[in-house]
Design a protein around this motif. Structure first.
Motif: not given
Length: 280
Positions: A132-136, A141-144, A147-156, A158-162
């Motif tokens: 919804t917020f295009n975040c990880c 972007i690596v905090d919980r 999928p576990r630890g894969e959000c940053k790798n899947i969605y290149k 996304r540079h903001d936390s939620c």
């Protein structure tokens, strides 16, 4: 006046429908984005405009549908509107208080809610928030992430936390619920004020009573003067005959002679020696 009242009724119904739609939107958004808002609070906010509609339109409908002379009907007409108004007033105050709490900074509550979802491995709920917020992640972007630890790798991209957009959205939803509760409360106060004004002026019953009073004495023989005495002008306007100009009354009373028949005479009055003046 009837057209004006009909227009006001339509406008009020549309406003209540709009409030209900806003409350439903908040409920759906809260459930989708896992806001730490009580489900009971959001559901009761949906019910509140409906209860206001029942109070506004149901009283007149109750008076029209129930029989007027039944004691049970009279009891319902007297006490049910009061009970419903009290319930609406209490519910408005409670909801305004609960929804106002969602307007305060609640980062710790949001973090606890995110942690609960992460421990429960509810990746679907976390992904709905991230998508919804295009975040990880929550605070980074690596905090919980999910999928576990894969959000940053899947969605290149996304540079903001939620946390920040999630918090802002929750505050907006809580603010909408608070606005609904506040608006319904204001409308209830206006409704009660108008009812008080109508009651002080006597309402339709007083107008009907006034028309009844004005109709008294409206007949040609029942006219009343301002001081409540009878109008005697008609007695002074009696028709006079030509003989009345000679000093006799214009209204001639003939005590009983018939043409060609015997004259009716009263019996002798007083001393029998006096000659009867009604001699034939």
């Amino acid at each position: 006046m009837a057209i004006t009242m009909a227009g006001l009724n339509v406008a009020y119904a549309l406003l209540l429908a709009g409030f209900t739609a806003i409350a439903i939107y908040v409920q759906v958004t809260s459930s989708t984005l896992s806001f730490p808002l009580s489900t009971g609070t959001t559901v009761l906010t949906i019910i509140l405009p409906l209860l206001a509609a029942v109070n506004f339109f149901g009283t007149d409908l109750l008076k029209r549908t129930l029989p007027r002379r039944a004691s049970a009907s009279l009891t319902l007409q007297l006490y049910l509107p009061v009970v419903l108004q009290l319930i609406q007033g209490v519910l408005t105050v409670v909801l305004a208080t609960l929804t106002a709490e969602g307007l305060e900074p609640v980062d710790c509550i949001l973090e606890g809610n995110w942690s609960r979802l992460y421990r429960a491995k509810d990746d679907r709920a976390l992904e709905r928030i991230q998508d919804t917020f295009n975040c990880c992640g929550l605070r980074s972007i690596v905090d919980r992430t999910a999928p576990r630890g894969e959000c940053k790798n899947i969605y290149k991209d996304r540079h903001d936390s939620c946390l920040s957009p999630w918090h802002a959205s929750m505050q907006r939803s809580a603010g909408l619920d608070f606005a609904v509760a506040l608006a319904v409360g204001i409308f209830q106060l206006v409704q009660l004020a108008l009812f008080t004004v109508r009651s002080s002026k006597g309402g339709w019953a007083s107008k009907r009573y006034g028309r009844t009073i004005q109709s008294i004495g409206s007949g040609p023989s029942d006219r009343l003067l301002g001081d409540g005495t009878a109008n005697d002008d008609d007695d002074d306007d009696e028709d006079t005959s030509p003989e009345g100009n000679n000093g006799t009354s214009g209204t001639h009373h003939d005590y009983g002679t018939t043409e060609g028949g015997p004259r009716v005479q009263p019996s002798n009055l007083g001393d029998s020696s006096e000659e009867n003046t009604w001699r034939s």
